[in-house]
Every structure is written in structure tokens, then in C-alpha cells.
Design a protein around this motif. Structure first.
Motif, PDB file in Angstrom:
ATOM      1  N   MET A 178     -28.813 -25.195 -28.074  1.00 50.78           N
ATOM      2  CA  MET A 178     -29.514 -24.286 -28.868  1.00 50.78           C
ATOM      3  C   MET A 178     -29.657 -24.776 -30.210  1.00 50.78           C
ATOM      4  N   HIS A 179     -28.839 -25.658 -30.500  1.00 50.46           N
ATOM      5  CA  HIS A 179     -28.743 -26.062 -31.883  1.00 50.46           C
ATOM      6  C   HIS A 179     -29.776 -27.395 -31.682  1.00 50.46           C
ATOM      7  N   MET A 180     -30.122 -27.892 -30.807  1.00 45.12           N
ATOM      8  CA  MET A 180     -31.388 -28.673 -30.791  1.00 45.12           C
ATOM      9  C   MET A 180     -32.565 -28.112 -30.854  1.00 45.12           C
ATOM     10  N   GLN A 181     -32.792 -26.912 -30.327  1.00 45.76           N
ATOM     11  CA  GLN A 181     -33.974 -26.152 -30.617  1.00 45.76           C
ATOM     12  C   GLN A 181     -34.115 -25.681 -32.083  1.00 45.76           C
ATOM     13  N   ARG A 240     -44.367 -22.466 -48.824  1.00 40.67           N
ATOM     14  CA  ARG A 240     -44.173 -21.018 -48.043  1.00 40.67           C
ATOM     15  C   ARG A 240     -45.175 -21.055 -46.775  1.00 40.67           C
ATOM     16  N   SER A 241     -46.290 -21.283 -47.182  1.00 39.66           N
ATOM     17  CA  SER A 241     -47.402 -21.416 -46.013  1.00 39.66           C
ATOM     18  C   SER A 241     -46.964 -22.365 -44.806  1.00 39.66           C
ATOM     19  N   LYS A 242     -46.283 -23.564 -45.284  1.00 33.83           N
ATOM     20  CA  LYS A 242     -45.919 -24.537 -44.294  1.00 33.83           C
ATOM     21  C   LYS A 242     -44.707 -23.822 -43.608  1.00 33.83           C
ATOM     22  N   ALA A 243     -43.873 -23.077 -44.015  1.00 32.75           N
ATOM     23  CA  ALA A 243     -42.786 -22.443 -43.630  1.00 32.75           C
ATOM     24  C   ALA A 243     -43.281 -21.585 -42.502  1.00 32.75           C
ATOM     25  N   TYR A 244     -44.137 -20.625 -42.923  1.00 31.22           N
ATOM     26  CA  TYR A 244     -44.501 -19.654 -42.140  1.00 31.22           C
ATOM     27  C   TYR A 244     -45.266 -20.314 -40.738  1.00 31.22           C
ATOM     28  N   PHE A 245     -46.127 -21.348 -40.999  1.00 31.36           N
ATOM     29  CA  PHE A 245     -46.596 -22.057 -39.807  1.00 31.36           C
ATOM     30  C   PHE A 245     -45.693 -22.799 -38.990  1.00 31.36           C
ATOM     31  N   ALA A 246     -44.323 -23.156 -39.566  1.00 35.58           N
ATOM     32  CA  ALA A 246     -43.504 -23.583 -38.707  1.00 35.58           C
ATOM     33  C   ALA A 246     -42.794 -22.492 -37.779  1.00 35.58           C
ATOM     34  N   ARG A 247     -42.572 -21.233 -38.445  1.00 31.30           N
ATOM     35  CA  ARG A 247     -42.040 -20.319 -37.636  1.00 31.30           C
ATOM     36  C   ARG A 247     -42.912 -19.899 -36.396  1.00 31.30           C
ATOM     37  N   ILE A 248     -44.368 -19.914 -36.646  1.00 26.79           N
ATOM     38  CA  ILE A 248     -45.255 -19.943 -35.548  1.00 26.79           C
ATOM     39  C   ILE A 248     -45.055 -20.594 -34.662  1.00 26.79           C
ATOM     40  N   MET A 249     -44.784 -21.904 -34.964  1.00 27.52           N
ATOM     41  CA  MET A 249     -44.841 -22.879 -33.810  1.00 27.52           C
ATOM     42  C   MET A 249     -43.631 -23.153 -33.073  1.00 27.52           C
ATOM     43  N   VAL A 250     -42.480 -22.275 -33.834  1.00 28.18           N
ATOM     44  CA  VAL A 250     -41.338 -22.257 -32.809  1.00 28.18           C
ATOM     45  C   VAL A 250     -41.674 -20.924 -32.033  1.00 28.18           C
ATOM     46  N   LEU A 251     -42.376 -20.121 -32.307  1.00 27.31           N
ATOM     47  CA  LEU A 251     -42.549 -19.219 -31.449  1.00 27.31           C
ATOM     48  C   LEU A 251     -43.460 -19.518 -30.131  1.00 27.31           C
ATOM     49  N   MET A 252     -44.453 -20.538 -30.648  1.00 25.41           N
ATOM     50  CA  MET A 252     -45.376 -21.072 -29.695  1.00 25.41           C
ATOM     51  C   MET A 252     -44.632 -22.000 -28.745  1.00 25.41           C
ATOM     52  N   ASN A 253     -43.288 -22.520 -29.273  1.00 28.77           N
ATOM     53  CA  ASN A 253     -42.706 -23.549 -28.375  1.00 28.77           C
ATOM     54  C   ASN A 253     -42.037 -22.910 -27.363  1.00 28.77           C
ATOM     55  N   GLY A 254     -41.770 -21.542 -27.368  1.00 31.06           N
ATOM     56  CA  GLY A 254     -41.200 -21.049 -26.140  1.00 31.06           C
ATOM     57  C   GLY A 254     -42.125 -20.658 -25.381  1.00 31.06           C
ATOM     58  N   ILE A 255     -43.465 -20.236 -25.674  1.00 30.12           N
ATOM     59  CA  ILE A 255     -44.600 -19.939 -24.643  1.00 30.12           C
ATOM     60  C   ILE A 255     -44.929 -21.339 -24.070  1.00 30.12           C
ATOM     61  N   TYR A 301     -42.836 -24.093 -23.487  1.00 26.08           N
ATOM     62  CA  TYR A 301     -41.911 -24.334 -22.585  1.00 26.08           C
ATOM     63  C   TYR A 301     -42.198 -23.417 -21.415  1.00 26.08           C
ATOM     64  N   VAL A 302     -42.442 -22.359 -21.283  1.00 27.66           N
ATOM     65  CA  VAL A 302     -42.671 -21.468 -19.962  1.00 27.66           C
ATOM     66  C   VAL A 302     -43.898 -22.188 -19.320  1.00 27.66           C
ATOM     67  N   LEU A 303     -44.728 -22.462 -19.892  1.00 33.07           N
ATOM     68  CA  LEU A 303     -46.170 -23.073 -19.405  1.00 33.07           C
ATOM     69  C   LEU A 303     -45.718 -24.502 -19.126  1.00 33.07           C
ATOM     70  N   ARG A 304     -45.034 -25.266 -19.568  1.00 33.86           N
ATOM     71  CA  ARG A 304     -44.536 -26.656 -18.953  1.00 33.86           C
ATOM     72  C   ARG A 304     -43.656 -26.189 -17.681  1.00 33.86           C
ATOM     73  N   TRP A 305     -42.815 -25.386 -17.786  1.00 37.21           N
ATOM     74  CA  TRP A 305     -42.188 -25.079 -16.512  1.00 37.21           C
ATOM     75  C   TRP A 305     -42.994 -24.790 -15.348  1.00 37.21           C
ATOM     76  N   PHE A 306     -43.881 -23.690 -15.616  1.00 42.20           N
ATOM     77  CA  PHE A 306     -44.698 -23.544 -14.579  1.00 42.20           C
ATOM     78  C   PHE A 306     -45.791 -24.537 -14.073  1.00 42.20           C
ATOM     79  N   ASN A 307     -46.211 -25.403 -14.971  1.00 46.34           N
ATOM     80  CA  ASN A 307     -46.842 -26.567 -14.528  1.00 46.34           C
ATOM     81  C   ASN A 307     -46.133 -27.478 -13.617  1.00 46.34           C
ATOM     82  N   GLY A 308     -44.656 -27.586 -13.958  1.00 47.65           N
ATOM     83  CA  GLY A 308     -43.797 -28.368 -13.061  1.00 47.65           C
ATOM     84  C   GLY A 308     -43.497 -27.802 -11.763  1.00 47.65           C
ATOM     85  N   ILE A 309     -43.611 -26.439 -11.741  1.00 42.75           N
ATOM     86  CA  ILE A 309     -43.667 -26.011 -10.446  1.00 42.75           C
ATOM     87  C   ILE A 309     -45.103 -25.963  -9.542  1.00 42.75           C
ATOM     88  N   CYS A 310     -46.147 -25.982 -10.208  1.00 42.17           N
ATOM     89  CA  CYS A 310     -47.438 -25.932  -9.651  1.00 42.17           C
ATOM     90  C   CYS A 310     -47.451 -27.606  -9.074  1.00 42.17           C
TER      91      CYS A 310
END
Length: 977
Positions: free
Chosen positions: A200-203, A770-785, A787-796
Motif C-alpha cells: 500500500m505504501h508503494m502505491q 495545483r493543476s498538476k496535483a489534480y492531474f496526478a490525483r486522476i492518474m491515481v484513480l486511473m491506475n486502479g482501473i 490494474y483491473v484491465l491488466r489483470w483481466f488481460n492476463g486472464i485472457c
């Protein structure tokens, strides 16, 4: 041979084990197959050993790989049996190399197992020393430590694969320097305890150590269960007790005349050692009344005598009138909630100690704490160097923001306007002014003497509604402006509307010429002054909450009308313990920092007293707020008082600010931490010290608090009749301006720069950082999505065949039993929530320098953030920033254009813009409709699942047919110029 020295000092708050509320503790230390123990302390939960245990170190280079195990036992049955009281394991990497480097560390005791009941902590001092021929250098030890850490790092992966059973993790305690006076407050930073928490600290990468939150364990009454003999432990239990000697100088009577002229200008001087407090003097008064309280910190008393002297103010030298002396040992203690100590009359004495024939003074002297009601208004010994006029700015106070309301004005029409030039079309508008707020309607589309506007404007009003609203009908045609009529209406006469009740009826008001309107504030019409009239609808909307701070971290969400407010659901208590390592904020005059704290929650503001000329202030003041909604934020700021020197044009400097959201706090949990005080300046991010706080949120209505999570965030009117975002920002600016002006008129004033900093008036200003900070927050959210896509791709692609087979089985089960899909999904969420409960945050939120992009911001970006509007920088700098902004805007423009292209392609499927593509899709839709009608849903789902999860041998590297078809659809991008 090198030696390891472990000084076992003391322990506190241990678990009782003897059945009588006590224990017989001793400490056992195990290092490198060497075991030693301390003596046993009988019948105490707060033992003090002060014993030194010495161990041999065979190879100094291997010390970073060693561990020290410290176990506290209860000696039962005279040593034949021992109970476990707690343990801790310390890594050899954290051991300093000399006796001068280490500091006393207080370590919390750990459990031995899940069912262990352990509490308390232990104070140790650990260091290594050299003896004999192995006279190694400190540098060699540090090299060995570094090598050990590298070896541990290289073998960590191999050990995980070899060992199925996890080893017990080690805690590494890092010294932060000897910055606290009380050893019980030593901060401890603990490394993550498990691989999951490390992941979690790495994320979310950690902060720099100097920007981190530090947990402390000060000796608070709320934790220790007592506060000496003070009965106020239940009220002031989040701060440490501070004892003061109070002297209340009330008045004097029948003082002797000292001047030849027969007059007396008396004042009182209270002296204890080198500390001296003085009252005001009265001219020609033998019976003065002072009512002045002096508070001397007991820990700084330099004498055992209190000398109270009455003197006569004179031009050359003040004359001695009389005095009285008290012995501090004989001063009584006063414990609230006892009534205040009654003042008594004392006969004045001469310098020789003989009583005077006439002249007496009324005094009260007692020992108390900061819980005493005389504490806020008293003169304090730490401000003895200030003059009397500056003392007002140093006292602790509680303020309340004015109660704000939205005021609406519906300008409908006017009749019988009388312009000076009646032969041309009229360009008429209505100007409305309320205090410093001014609004103008648009020009009426009807250009004659009976114009109509039908426009609604909003203003901010505040109790007690003592202002007047001024209406002016202005004609602006012909290149000049002419006031055709004015109206002054008191705000207190406006009708109030609660929630969605019926609007008040519109009324006709007579207008007057400007000079008549100014003279007749009572608005009674005089004969011959009538010119025209105006149709208005005026009302106060009391169902809204007036925003004076950003809605993202608002501290109050209640409607303005008291009748619509909900009952409180809890209490928030904050103890301002102190600060440490503050930077000197004064560059001259030999001063350092005059620090004070300000906290805002809801409409209540608190301000601690100012502690002059210190970099480690200790306030120990506690304040309480009622909580109406848990999803609110308290803001706490620290400032340097620049007004105690008498400079009226000076501004208090910002030291730092923190915000804490109440919903992130566990109820009835006491949080004591050092919060970093970070300030972003034009030169970059700066840390000005640490603020020590104790916070507790207590819930008094659990059911109501849980109901709040299902209620709208704002009052009902914000959703039934919403206000546009543009108007909200303008109204917030006006509300902030009113709050600033009202609090600046208090005594002592809460000045504008302080209130603006607490309310974040410039929060919506442009900032590339502050704009860069907002963009970084969005990228953190996108990292979760992602990760799920990479996991599903590994399943496929069958990267983990066992996992893929399990997913196939789960997919077939859900297809055969579709009623299990939603229960399985919510059961998964339930299990994940329980799993993450172990790793929940254990500390309040704080200002994150890394999340804010403040520690990596370019200096020019920070300078641009502090630039005025319009800009005050040179042309070359503005040109460079403009080009940079164009570059950033170009990237955003590209992303927006791509999103628009994809959306237009979706719409083009059935638009026949490409007739062949639409025909193919329509034909495909018909075939799918027939196939799905005659084929059971389970078979269709199985076919789709097998196709999506097919083996890589049956996959092609080329894009699939649907994606190729979608990318060939037309968009409007080729129609742009």
C-alpha cells in the motif's frame, strides 16, 4: 571488544496482573544469545529502574543484522512464575554508535498474540561503545550498517520464496533529535508491519521524513485517568496541566498623599524575582479600582516571596507608598469548579515591615491552572517585556462569525420615469448597493418611460440587518448618465422565506430625486417630491447555507435560519499542546517568533494566547465545538504576531496550516501528533516547524450521525432552487469580505490576513502546480482501473493458467445461476472491506507536500502562483509563462478533441453519415435480434465468455473487427478549420 549498552529507564501505564490493580514488573533483554534482566519493582504500574545492561558484540559489522528483544514480565510468586506484560523488537540498524548521540526513546509495547491484553510503553536508551584493540571509527560502523541493509535487500525476495511461514516483523525506531523537553513525548516513527502494508505504501509513496506526521504520547489526563487533584480532568483532559500563581489586584482605599501638592497617582507593581507586572495608574485618586489579574508560571518562579508594592507615578522617580509581602508556600490552591477566591483587605506596610497607619489594598492570591476562569484575561509573566497597549493582542479569545443570509431582489418594472431629455429613447438600468456590494441590471429592452427588467439579483446580508439597500434608476443614453430616481430601503423590513414557502408579493415603491432620498432616510414622501415608482420583490432566503469557505472543506453546512437547523450529533475537542522547531520569523530587533494559533470550525473561531519570543511555545489550551455533521473540516493555523511591537501597519506572518476532516476520525479516540507546518512561498516550499495537537471526536447521537450519511450535504434549498456556480463564487467573495471586516473590529482583532488565510480566499486562483496535483490525483484513480484491465488481460492471455481456469469456472457458474451475480459482487465488497480494516489509517489526515506537488514544483511555477492579478511581472517573464500555458492548453485541447471524436463516432453509427457503415450495422443488429430471440441467454453468455477468455493460440495480434469498424466511422474533426 565492542559493547552494546541498554539503559532501561522506566515504563508507564502497564497492564495490572496481580488482581489488585497493580503489578511487579521487571525487564528481560535478549541479544545475540545473551540474556540479562533488571530488578523487580513491587506494586507499581509506573516502574522506574534506571539500570544499565551491557552486552558483548562479537562482530561489529554484523550489528545491523542483529535484533534486540525486550520483554516486560510481571514477577509472580517470588520469581517462580512470570506474566507477560509486553514486548518489542529493535533492529540493530537503528543503534547509534556513541553515548552522546542517542536520545531517550519511549517505545509502545506490543502484544505476543491476537488475544493478548497489553498496554503501556517503556523508555530505553540504547547505544554501542568500543573498548580494547577494536578501536573502529564511526564511519566503518555506518558502512557496515549500509552493507547490512543492502544484504537484507538482496536476500529479501529469496527468503520470501523459501519460507512459507512469515517471520515476525521488526520495528525500526528512528531518532528525530532531542527536541522535546518531556521524555514521555518522544516521537516514534514505525516502519510498515507487513508485506500488504508495504504494498500500500508503494502505491502511495511516502512523504519525506521532515514532512511526515509524528505520533506522540504526552501524559494527558484523558489517557492516564487523572490530573493530580484537579477536578477539571474531565473538561481539560487533552492538555497538560500548567500551574500558575494568580494575583488579583482589586482596589485600594485611603492611600496616603505623597506629593507636596496633596495629590496621588497610584499604581501597583507585583514582583516575583525578576518578573514584574504593573497596573495602570490613576491620576489624583486615593481610592483607585484596578481589577487586574496577574498570572506567573509556577515553573519559572525565581523567588519564594511575592512583593506587591503600591507606588506613586511621578515625572522623575516614582515614590514608594506601601507594600505587602506573601510567602509562596502559604498561598492556597484553588481547584475549579470551586467558586473564585474572595479578595481580602490587607494593611500596607512600610519598607521596614511596620504597618502603616492608613492605606489598605484588596487582593486575592492563589495557585491555579489554565482551567481557571481568570486565565484568559490575566497578564502573563511570559509577556512581561511588553507594554500595556500590546497586551490586548496577546490574549486568548473566542470569536463568532456574523450570521449570514442570502438576500434576493427581483427588479420587475418601473413607471412614469421623467428624463431630462424626453425626445430620445431611454437606456435604463437599475443599480443596487448594499454596503460594499453593488450590482447592476441589464438595460431594459423597452426604451420608454415604463421600462421592464424582470431580473433577479442576490446579495449577502447579516444580522442585525442594520444596513440600507439603495436603488437607483439610471439612464445612460446620449453618452452620459442620469439618475432618474432613488430609493433607500432598510434590510430589516425585508420578509423572510423558509425553504420552499411562497414568495412574498411584489410591491410598488416611490422613487425620489437623489438629494431628497439622502435627506429623508425614513422614506416618508413629502409633497412635490414624487417622480416615479418601481415594482420590486424583496426577501431574505433563510433556507440556504451561505458559503464563506470552499465547499470542498467546509466546516458548516447548516441553513441560516435557526428553526431549520438540526440537533448536534457530537462534540469536537482540540487541545493545543504546543509547537517545536519554529523558525525565527523576525529578521531584526533580536526577536524570534511570537506564535499563536487560530482554529475555525463552523461559526466559532478560537485564538490561543501569544507566547512571545520563543521557538518552542507551549500553550496547553483546550477548546470545544458542537458537531452537526461529521463530513466537515476543522482548519487550524499558526501565525506570528507582528502587532505586539505597536506597529499598526504590520501584518501577521503565516507559519503553517492544517485541515482535519472529522469523518476520518474514530469516535472517542485521542489523537496526539506533531503536524508539519508547511507554507508555500514564492521561493518554494518551506517547513516552519511542527504543531502539537490532541484531538478527540465524541459522538452523542449515533443514530442521528448515521442518518447524516443518507441526507443531502447542503440544505434543501440548494437543490430545489440551485444557485449557479458563477453566482456562488461571487457571493462567497462577498461573504468572506463581510467576515473579515467584522472580525477585524473585535477586541483583540482577528486581522484580515489571518481570516483570509484560514478561509482560503485564493483557492480557485490559477496555479499550474495545483493543476498538476489534480492531474496526478486522476492518474491515481486511473491506475486502479488500469490494474483491473491488466489483470483481466492476463486472464485472457493465460499468464496464470490456474487463475484463468478458476475464472472460467466462476463465469460458467454465474451464467448458469445469474441470480448469484449481485450477491457475489456485494459479498466480494464485504470481504474486501473486512480485509482492509486491518490496514486502515491510524492517524488524522494532514497537509501532504507530495500530493500537492509542492516539494517538486518549479520555482517559476510557484512565483506565477503568487503573482498578482493583473500581473506585475516583466514582459519577458509573462511571455514565457504565456507560451508555457499555450503548450499545456494544447495538450488539454488534444485530449478534449479526441473525446469529442469518439463520441461523434458513436452517434455516427445510426446517422447514415457513412451509408455503408450504417447499413452494415443495421443489418448486423437485425441478425443479432433474431439470433438472441431464438437462442437462450445462457448459451449466448457462454459463447461470449469462451470468446473473450479464449487461449492466446486462437488470438491475433491485429485489432478485432468491432474496433476496426468503430475507428472507420466518420466524425466532425475533418470539418474544422
Amino acid at each position: 571488544m565492542a559493547k552494546l549498552v541498554i539503559e532501561v529507564l522506566e515504563a508507564s501505564d502497564l497492564m495490572p496482573k496481580d488482581g489488585q490493580g497493580s503489578a511487579n514488573p521487571f525487564v528481560e533483554v535478549d541479544f545475540d544469545e545473551q540474556r540479562q534482566r533488571t530488578s523487580t519493582k513491587l506494586k507499581t504500574l509506573y516502574p522506574s529502574w534506571n539500570e544499565k545492561l551491557v552486552f558483548d558484540i562479537e562482530n561489529l559489522r554484523n550489528l545491523p543484522n542483529k535484533t534486540i528483544e525486550v520483554i516486560v514480565y510481571n514477577d509472580n510468586k517470588h520469581g517462580h512464575y512470570k506474566n507477560f506484560l509486553g514486548k518489542l523488537r529493535i533492529s540493530g540498524m537503528s543503534i547509534p554508535f556513541s553515548e552522546s548521540e542517542p536520545m531517550i526513546q519511549r517505545y509502545p509495547l506490543d502484544k505476543r498474540g491476537i488475544f493478548s491484553h497489553i498496554k503501556g510503553d517503556i523508555s530505553l536508551k540504547i547505544y554501542a561503545v568500543l573498548h580494547g584493540t577494536e578501536n573502529l571509527k564511526t564511519e566503518s560502523f555506518q558502512t557496515a550498517a549500509a552493507e547490512g541493509m543492502q544484504n537484507l535487500k538482496n536476500t529479501e525476495d529469496r527468503e520470501r520464496n523459501k519460507k512459507k511461514k512469515k517471520e515476525k516483523e521488526l520495528k525500526t525506531f528512528h531518532s528525530l533529535g532531542d527536541v522535546l523537553e518531556n521524555p514521555a513525548e518522544k516521537p516514534v516513527i514505525i516502519e510498515p508491519k507487513s508485506d500488504v502494508s508495504r504494498a500500500m505504501h508503494m502505491q502511495f509513496p511516502g512523504q519525506k521524513p521532515e514532512y511526515a506526521l509524528v505520533e506522540t504520547r504526552p501524559p494527558l489526563a484523558a489517557r492516564m485517568g487523572y490530573w493530580g487533584r484537579d477536578k477539571t480532568a474531565s473538561t481539560y483532559d487533552l492538555v497538560e496541566p500548567m500551574n500558575f500563581l494568580y494575583v488579583n489586584v482589586v482596589k485600594a482605599n485611603d492611600l496616603p498623599v505623597m506629593d507636596i501638592s496633596g495629590s496621588l497617582d497610584p499604581y501597583v507593581e507585583v514582583r516575583i524575582g525578576n518578573y514584574k507586572g504593573v497596573t495602570n495608574h490613576f491620576e489624583k485618586n486615593q481610592n483607585p479600582v484596578w481589577n487586574k489579574v496577574f498570572a506567573f508560571a509556577k515553573e519559572r518562579l525565581q523567588s519564594h516571596l511575592i512583593e506587591i508594592t503600591v507606588k506613586d507615578k511621578d515625572v522623575a522617580r516614582d515614590d514608594f507608598v506601601g507594600r505587602i509581602v506573601f510567602d509562596i508556600a502559604e498561598v492556597p490552591d484553588r481547584v475549579p469548579p470551586d467558586s473564585p477566591l474572595a479578595p481580602q483587605w490587607y494593611r500596607l506596610e512600610k519598607k521596614t515591615g511596620q504597618q502603616m497607619s492608613h492605606g489598605e489594598i484588596m487582593l486575592a492570591v492563589w495557585m491555579g491552572t489554565q482551567a481557571d476562569e481568570a486565565f484568559p484575561e490575566a497578564w502573563h509573566s511570559d509577556s512581561h517585556s511588553m507594554d500595556q497597549t500590546s497586551l490586548t493582542d496577546t490574549r486568548s479569545k473566542v470569536y463568532f462569525s456574523p450570521k449570514l443570509y442570502y438576500l434576493r431582489v427581483h427588479v420587475i418594472a418601473a413607471q412614469d420615469l421623467v428624463p431630462s431629455d424626453k425626445g430620445r429613447n431611454l437606456e435604463t438600468s437599475v443599480r443596487i448597493k448594499l454596503g460594499d456590494q453593488g450590482r447592476v441590471t441589464r438595460n431594459s429592452p423597452i426604451k420608454h418611460i415604463n421600462p421592464e427588467w424582470n431580473e433577479e439579483l442576490m446579495f449577502i446580508a447579516y444580522e442585525p440587518f442594520d444596513e440600507y439597500m439603495v436603488f437607483s434608476v439610471v439612464e445612460s443614453g446620449g453618452g452620459k448618465e442620469e439618475v432618474l430616481g432613488m430609493l433607500m430601503k432598510p434590510v430589516r423590513e425585508f420578509k423572510h422565506r423558509l425553504e420552499t414557502s411562497k414568495l412574498p408579493d411584489a410591491e410598488w415603491f416611490s422613487l425620489y430625486k437623489p438629494y431628497v432620498a439622502e435627506e429623508e432616510s425614513d422614506m416618508h414622501r413629502k409633497e412635490g417630491t414624487f417622480r416615479t415608482r418601481i415594482l420590486l420583490r424583496l426577501w431574505v432566503d433563510a433556507g440556504y447555507h451561505v458559503l464563506d469557505e470552499s465547499p470542498h472543506f467546509s466546516s458548516d453546512l447548516q441553513p441560516a435560519a435557526k428553526i431549520l437547523r438540526k440537533s448536534p450529533i457530537g462534540i469536537l475537542e482540540v487541545g493545543f499542546l504546543g509547537a517545536q522547531n519554529l523558525l525565527p520569523m523576525k529578521d531584526k530587533d533580536g526577536e524570534t517568533t511570537n506564535a499563536y494559533c487560530v482554529a475555525k470550525y463552523g461559526t466559532k473561531w478560537v485564538r490561543t494566547r501569544t507566547l512571545a519570543d520563543t521557538l518552542n511555545p507551549r500553550w496547553n489550551e483546550q477548546y470545544t465545538w458542537e458537531v452537526f455533521d461529521p463530513c466537515t473540516v476543522i482548519t487550524i493555523g499558526v501565525f506570528d504576531n507582528c502587532h505586539i511591537t505597536g506597529k499598526e501597519d504590520a501584518k501577521d506572518q503565516r507559519i503553517g496550516k492544517i485541515r482535519i476532516r472529522l469523518s476520518t476520525l474514530e469516535t472517542d479516540q485521542i489523537y496526539t501528533h506533531f503536524y508539519p507546518l508547511l507554507v508555500l512561498e514564492p521561493s518554494g516550499l518551506k517547513k516552519n516547524g511542527e504543531l502539537h495537537l490532541a484531538i478527540r471526536f465524541t459522538c452523542t447521537a449515533w443514530v442521528n450521525m448515521m442518518k447524516r450519511y443518507g441526507k443531502p450535504l447542503f440544505p434543501k434549498m440548494h437543490y430545489v432552487h440551485p444557485i449557479s456556480l458563477r453566482h456562488i463564487e461571487w457571493l462567497r467573495h462577498q461573504a468572506t469580505d463581510i467576515v473579515v471586516k467584522k472580525l477585524a473590529r473585535a477586541e483583540p482583532p482577528l486581522r484580515g490576513e489571518t481570516v483570509e488565510y484560514m478561509l482560503d480566499v485564493d483557492y480557485n486562483a490559477w496555479s499550474l502546480r495545483r493543476s498538476k496535483a489534480y492531474f496526478a490525483r486522476i492518474m491515481v484513480l486511473m491506475n486502479g482501473i488500469s490494474y483491473v484491465l491488466r489483470w483481466f488481460n492476463g486472464i485472457c492471455y493465460w499468464k496464470n493458467p490456474m487463475t484463468t481456469i478458476l475464472v472460467h469456472i466462476l463465469c460458467f457458474i454465474l451464467i448458469c445461476y445469474p441470480e448469484l451475480i449481485l450477491p457475489t459482487f456485494f459479498l466480494y465488497l464485504f470481504v474486501i472491506g473486512l480485509w482492509k480494516y486491518r490496514f486502515r489509517p491510524r492517524h488524522p489526515p494532514y497537509m501532504d507536500a507530495q500530493l500537492s506537488q509542492a516539494d517538486v514544483a518549479h520555482p517559476d511555477e510557484v512565483d506565477e502562483e503568487f503573482d498578482s492579478f493583473p500581473t506585475s511581472r516583466q514582459t519577458d517573464t509573462v511571455k514565457m509563462r504565456y507560451d508555457r500555458l499555450r503548450s499545456v492548453a494544447g495538450k488539454v485541447q488534444t485530449v478534449v478533441g479526441d473525446l469529442a471524436t469518439q463520441g461523434e463516432r458513436v452517434l455516427a453509427v445510426l446517422s447514415w453519415r457513412d451509408p455503408r457503415a450504417t447499413a452494415l450495422f443495421v443489418l448486423f443488429s437485425l441478425i443479432c435480434a433474431v439470433f438472441l430471440y431464438i437462442t437462450p441467454f445462457q448459451i449466448v453468455a457462454v459463447i461470449i465468455g469462451i470468446y473473450v477468455l479464449r487461449h492466446p493460440r486462437f488470438r491475433s495480434k491485429l485489432p478485432p473487427v468491432p474496433i476496426n469498424f468503430f475507428r472507420r466511422l466518420p466524425s466532425k474533426s475533418d470539418m474544422l478549420l
